[in-house]
Design a protein around this motif. Sequence first.
Motif, PDB file in Angstrom:
ATOM      1  N   TRP A 295      79.717   6.196  -7.647  1.00  0.00           N
ATOM      2  CA  TRP A 295      80.324   7.121  -8.077  1.00  0.00           C
ATOM      3  C   TRP A 295      81.904   6.872  -7.745  1.00  0.00           C
ATOM      4  N   ASP A 296      82.730   6.937  -8.768  1.00  0.00           N
ATOM      5  CA  ASP A 296      84.099   6.487  -8.504  1.00  0.00           C
ATOM      6  C   ASP A 296      85.128   7.834  -8.550  1.00  0.00           C
ATOM      7  N   GLY A 297      85.435   8.326  -7.226  1.00  0.00           N
ATOM      8  CA  GLY A 297      86.349   9.617  -7.223  1.00  0.00           C
ATOM      9  C   GLY A 297      87.605   9.745  -8.033  1.00  0.00           C
ATOM     10  N   ARG A 298      88.181   8.604  -8.233  1.00  0.00           N
ATOM     11  CA  ARG A 298      89.548   8.350  -8.995  1.00  0.00           C
ATOM     12  C   ARG A 298      89.457   8.496 -10.498  1.00  0.00           C
ATOM     13  N   ALA A 299      88.381   8.430 -10.996  1.00  0.00           N
ATOM     14  CA  ALA A 299      88.238   8.458 -12.408  1.00  0.00           C
ATOM     15  C   ALA A 299      87.928   9.746 -12.922  1.00  0.00           C
ATOM     16  N   GLY A 300      87.869   9.823 -14.426  1.00  0.00           N
ATOM     17  CA  GLY A 300      87.455  11.119 -14.972  1.00  0.00           C
ATOM     18  C   GLY A 300      87.281  10.967 -16.363  1.00  0.00           C
ATOM     19  N   THR A 301      87.357  11.903 -17.239  1.00  0.00           N
ATOM     20  CA  THR A 301      87.213  11.865 -18.629  1.00  0.00           C
ATOM     21  C   THR A 301      88.297  12.825 -19.359  1.00  0.00           C
ATOM     22  N   ILE A 302      88.549  12.352 -20.540  1.00  0.00           N
ATOM     23  CA  ILE A 302      89.577  13.076 -21.561  1.00  0.00           C
ATOM     24  C   ILE A 302      88.999  12.904 -22.811  1.00  0.00           C
ATOM     25  N   GLN A 303      89.629  13.710 -23.840  1.00  0.00           N
ATOM     26  CA  GLN A 303      89.639  13.640 -25.222  1.00  0.00           C
ATOM     27  C   GLN A 303      90.741  12.657 -25.419  1.00  0.00           C
ATOM     28  N   PRO A 304      90.261  11.332 -25.687  1.00  0.00           N
ATOM     29  CA  PRO A 304      91.409  10.207 -25.876  1.00  0.00           C
ATOM     30  C   PRO A 304      92.440  10.423 -26.892  1.00  0.00           C
ATOM     31  N   LEU A 305      91.908  10.783 -27.958  1.00  0.00           N
ATOM     32  CA  LEU A 305      92.964  10.863 -29.161  1.00  0.00           C
ATOM     33  C   LEU A 305      93.947  12.198 -28.899  1.00  0.00           C
ATOM     34  N   ALA A 306      93.462  13.113 -28.338  1.00  0.00           N
ATOM     35  CA  ALA A 306      94.451  14.241 -27.931  1.00  0.00           C
ATOM     36  C   ALA A 306      95.264  14.041 -27.141  1.00  0.00           C
TER      37      ALA A 306
ATOM     38  N   ARG B 267      88.544  15.571 -13.983  1.00  0.00           N
ATOM     39  CA  ARG B 267      88.628  14.367 -13.001  1.00  0.00           C
ATOM     40  C   ARG B 267      87.627  14.639 -12.039  1.00  0.00           C
ATOM     41  N   HIS B 268      86.421  14.342 -12.200  1.00  0.00           N
ATOM     42  CA  HIS B 268      85.542  14.576 -11.287  1.00  0.00           C
ATOM     43  C   HIS B 268      84.533  13.552 -11.217  1.00  0.00           C
ATOM     44  N   GLY B 269      85.372  12.146 -11.699  1.00  0.00           N
ATOM     45  CA  GLY B 269      84.607  10.918 -11.235  1.00  0.00           C
ATOM     46  C   GLY B 269      84.035  10.382 -12.360  1.00  0.00           C
ATOM     47  N   THR B 270      83.629   9.320 -12.207  1.00  0.00           N
ATOM     48  CA  THR B 270      82.684   8.442 -13.101  1.00  0.00           C
ATOM     49  C   THR B 270      81.160   7.878 -12.484  1.00  0.00           C
ATOM     50  N   LEU B 271      80.234   7.967 -13.114  1.00  0.00           N
ATOM     51  CA  LEU B 271      78.979   7.141 -12.556  1.00  0.00           C
ATOM     52  C   LEU B 271      78.643   5.829 -13.286  1.00  0.00           C
ATOM     53  N   HIS B 272      78.655   4.868 -12.692  1.00  0.00           N
ATOM     54  CA  HIS B 272      78.168   3.416 -13.120  1.00  0.00           C
ATOM     55  C   HIS B 272      76.915   3.624 -12.856  1.00  0.00           C
ATOM     56  N   CYS B 273      75.890   3.543 -13.751  1.00  0.00           N
ATOM     57  CA  CYS B 273      74.291   3.673 -13.417  1.00  0.00           C
ATOM     58  C   CYS B 273      73.668   2.373 -13.523  1.00  0.00           C
ATOM     59  N   ALA B 274      72.681   2.156 -12.439  1.00  0.00           N
ATOM     60  CA  ALA B 274      71.717   1.016 -12.323  1.00  0.00           C
ATOM     61  C   ALA B 274      70.636   1.095 -13.233  1.00  0.00           C
TER      62      ALA B 274
ATOM     63  N   GLU C 183      75.839  17.987 -14.949  1.00  0.00           N
ATOM     64  CA  GLU C 183      76.654  19.311 -14.472  1.00  0.00           C
ATOM     65  C   GLU C 183      78.021  19.370 -13.864  1.00  0.00           C
ATOM     66  N   GLY C 184      78.120  17.912 -13.107  1.00  0.00           N
ATOM     67  CA  GLY C 184      79.429  17.892 -12.770  1.00  0.00           C
ATOM     68  C   GLY C 184      80.608  17.219 -13.440  1.00  0.00           C
ATOM     69  N   GLY C 185      80.192  16.921 -14.870  1.00  0.00           N
ATOM     70  CA  GLY C 185      81.253  16.623 -15.937  1.00  0.00           C
ATOM     71  C   GLY C 185      81.512  15.162 -15.686  1.00  0.00           C
ATOM     72  N   GLU C 186      80.801  14.324 -15.041  1.00  0.00           N
ATOM     73  CA  GLU C 186      81.155  12.927 -14.985  1.00  0.00           C
ATOM     74  C   GLU C 186      80.808  12.182 -16.356  1.00  0.00           C
ATOM     75  N   GLY C 187      81.648  11.065 -16.602  1.00  0.00           N
ATOM     76  CA  GLY C 187      81.362  10.083 -17.541  1.00  0.00           C
ATOM     77  C   GLY C 187      80.619   9.097 -16.963  1.00  0.00           C
ATOM     78  N   CYS C 188      79.740   8.452 -17.957  1.00  0.00           N
ATOM     79  CA  CYS C 188      78.704   7.337 -17.468  1.00  0.00           C
ATOM     80  C   CYS C 188      78.760   6.250 -18.048  1.00  0.00           C
ATOM     81  N   TRP C 189      78.054   5.092 -17.356  1.00  0.00           N
ATOM     82  CA  TRP C 189      77.680   3.851 -18.277  1.00  0.00           C
ATOM     83  C   TRP C 189      76.884   2.874 -17.432  1.00  0.00           C
ATOM     84  N   ASP C 190      76.136   2.118 -17.896  1.00  0.00           N
ATOM     85  CA  ASP C 190      75.126   1.474 -17.254  1.00  0.00           C
ATOM     86  C   ASP C 190      75.585  -0.111 -16.989  1.00  0.00           C
ATOM     87  N   THR C 191      74.522  -0.705 -16.084  1.00  0.00           N
ATOM     88  CA  THR C 191      75.023  -2.007 -15.975  1.00  0.00           C
ATOM     89  C   THR C 191      74.091  -2.995 -16.654  1.00  0.00           C
ATOM     90  N   ALA C 192      73.648  -2.461 -17.691  1.00  0.00           N
ATOM     91  CA  ALA C 192      72.889  -3.585 -18.582  1.00  0.00           C
ATOM     92  C   ALA C 192      73.948  -4.413 -19.465  1.00  0.00           C
TER      93      ALA C 192
END
Length: 420
Positions: free
Chosen positions: A174-185, A122-129, A271-280
Amino acid sequence: MEPRLNSLWSTTAPDRPRWSPLAKAITADVVVIGGGFTGVSAAYHLAARGASVVLLEARTIGFGGSGRNVGLVNAGLWTPPEQVEEKLGKEAGARLNAALAEGPSTVFDLIEQHQIRCEAIRHGTLHCAHSAAGLQDLKARYAQQMARGAPVRLLDAVETARRTGSNAYHGALWDGRAGTIQPLAYVQGLARAAERLGAQIYEDSNALDIREDGQHWRIRTAQGGVRAAKLIQATNAYGKDGAEPNAIVPAHYFQLATAPLPTELRQSILEGGEGCWDTALIMSSFRLDQAGRMIFGSLGNLEGAGATVHRAWAARKLTRLFPQVKGIPFECEWTGRIAMTSTYLPRIQRRGDNGISIFGYSGRGIGPGTLFGKAAADWALGDGDLPLEITGAQPEKHAALRGLYYEVGAALTHFTNGRL
């Protein structure tokens, strides 16, 4: 080597539990159809409150979108909060936004409570421009989230490059509420927790016939059947046969995973472990898993006619974003189906007198699905407010053609863009 058309998540999920098909006639307070985030969450929260619940999954727990997504635990929907309120009305939209803001906390609290091994970070996510226009969009989203008290930060291009390891972006949210998981697990671990509380779970148990008979639902499977007072259909983009298909616009999202990156590269990328997606418009996503594999994805279907185009684009695009990973092969690839509605908002649809179907997360299933499953459990037990009003049937006009439009648009975009 050629990548395997197999989900990385199914390969790395720890000790997958197995449940038998339903092979008898049983009764319960509630029957849940669908073993993804929503269905498993509903079964868990029903069992936690002492209700008898049967969950029927046509294949295996997490087989559908829940086991094929990116693994980003987002706070909210793809649609910005102001647009949610415009579409639903101020009061209803604000209620949904407030509920969804709690999605990541709900997910990570369940993971902690039941010690689910799912690579939770839970290190947040990055919505990248991806462009100057994309950065303007992020500025508007930032203002809307700040007005609602969200822990978000708008990063400039320099900070974004430092956080991601790529110089391709104009900035990020950056959204500090968010994070990443192994979804199937995660979904399999939550199913185990539901079973420990008394939920009856059956795999390979397709609902061949669903009928409401007076005060009860009767569901027939190949080898057995269920009689229950309430029905929760949670098939999202994967309903078929007896589980009446939801009125959705179908879309696909594919992902490829590299071999684990060398240690020196892992220190320079995310290095912070964030998950990312872009604005396209045809968006891309990227993240690392626990072993350091780069997981890269976009809209498109690797099981369709555009598969070769999508694969070639992914290799070019990833190298353009991260020149340092050039030469590291993809080892796994997979595709999942996304359920969208014409409003790009989830929907709770009435089924009979005592049933509901929940669907339409537009690829944001982890937090919303977990929350909607909990709310569905409250509904089945006669208390609590649903995040959305229950509606009647709302057919999606030309759904198949619109789904084809998304696939063709993604293939054309991937054919023309991302070239070095």
